[in-house]
Design a protein around this motif. Sequence first.
Motif, short mmCIF file in Angstrom:
data_model
loop_
_atom_site.label_atom_id
_atom_site.label_comp_id
_atom_site.label_asym_id
_atom_site.label_seq_id
_atom_site.Cartn_x
_atom_site.Cartn_y
_atom_site.Cartn_z
N ASP A 53 -110.77 -67.04 48.06
CA ASP A 53 -110.17 -65.90 47.36
C ASP A 53 -108.77 -66.19 46.83
O ASP A 53 -107.98 -65.27 46.59
N VAL A 54 -108.42 -67.45 46.67
CA VAL A 54 -107.16 -67.83 46.04
C VAL A 54 -107.46 -68.97 45.08
O VAL A 54 -108.48 -69.64 45.18
N ALA A 55 -106.55 -69.15 44.14
CA ALA A 55 -106.75 -70.21 43.16
C ALA A 55 -106.76 -71.58 43.84
O ALA A 55 -105.98 -71.84 44.75
N ALA A 56 -107.66 -72.44 43.38
CA ALA A 56 -107.69 -73.80 43.91
C ALA A 56 -106.40 -74.52 43.55
O ALA A 56 -105.84 -74.33 42.47
N GLU A 57 -105.91 -75.34 44.46
CA GLU A 57 -104.68 -76.09 44.22
C GLU A 57 -105.02 -77.42 43.56
O GLU A 57 -105.83 -78.20 44.09
N THR A 58 -104.42 -77.68 42.42
CA THR A 58 -104.67 -78.92 41.71
C THR A 58 -103.81 -80.03 42.30
O THR A 58 -102.59 -79.94 42.34
N VAL A 59 -104.46 -81.10 42.75
CA VAL A 59 -103.79 -82.22 43.40
C VAL A 59 -103.47 -83.32 42.40
O VAL A 59 -102.43 -83.96 42.48
N ALA A 60 -104.37 -83.54 41.44
CA ALA A 60 -104.16 -84.59 40.44
C ALA A 60 -104.94 -84.23 39.18
O ALA A 60 -105.96 -83.54 39.24
N VAL A 61 -104.45 -84.71 38.03
CA VAL A 61 -105.07 -84.41 36.74
C VAL A 61 -105.14 -85.68 35.90
O VAL A 61 -104.20 -86.49 35.90
N SER A 62 -106.24 -85.84 35.19
CA SER A 62 -106.38 -86.92 34.22
C SER A 62 -106.80 -86.32 32.89
O SER A 62 -107.78 -85.57 32.82
N GLU A 63 -106.06 -86.61 31.83
CA GLU A 63 -106.38 -86.12 30.48
C GLU A 63 -106.47 -87.29 29.52
O GLU A 63 -105.62 -88.19 29.55
N PHE A 64 -107.48 -87.26 28.65
CA PHE A 64 -107.65 -88.35 27.70
C PHE A 64 -108.49 -87.86 26.52
O PHE A 64 -109.24 -86.87 26.63
#
Length: 256
Positions: A76-87
């Motif tokens: 019931d809370v937003a997931a915490e983003t640990v790492a991101v990859s964008e390409f």
Amino acid sequence: MMHLKLTTLPRLALALLVLTLAACGNSDDGNADTAENTNTKPDMKTIRGTLDYHENFNLAPESVVTVELQDVSRQDVAAETVAVSEFLVPKERPMPFALEYDANKIQPGHRYNLRAKVMEQVRLRFVSDQAYPVLESDTQPAVAILLKHVPGGDVERMPETVRANNPTLVGHYRFRNKQGEFVDCADGVVHPLSREGGGVYALESQYRDVAPEYGDEVFVRLVGNYLTRPARSGQGKEDYLVVLQIEEMSALGSCP
């Protein structure tokens, strides 16, 4: 009474000064050791895999692929983003990805999933619609993510007949109790969302970027319709919202 000679006073002062400086030096060394212990060096590791979709759809070369590693341990809370990859979207399919993360940020006993999406300019084209658990063992296998096409994120290619045969609805969208709800401005009725039509994925993705806090209501104008389905309570029926196209979403809008 003991009397000190004046000549001994400078010597005493000098000795005290030397002791003080030595104590300060030792204190600084201790602080340095503490700082070195707390500032742990990143332990970078990589999750590899592929992304693909079944539809015959040609993405523009400037489309951006985003893969996120999320901590989904709390409900019931937003997931915490640990790492991101964008390409930029590659020419080959399946599309390979490599997501780097700091292993020091991974907490024992927590659950971690991968989430992916493809944006073509400002429009959501594809999104992962199921959980892809990772980091469940010491050896992380490659992850094959299947993306779902989001017709609700496509303005130009939406047939005019679809727009003509479905009303524009105005209301508030919110996420609570692990699911999204739409409150229609016309009658104030709360409607659950249907997965039919695919537009619900675009709605959920945009909500993450627009809502000030997870669970807050945001104003939304959309093209859609209602389908009567068994009620969530298990008794009777209720109308589920099918999202076909999002026209506007704002944290500041309100019902007319």
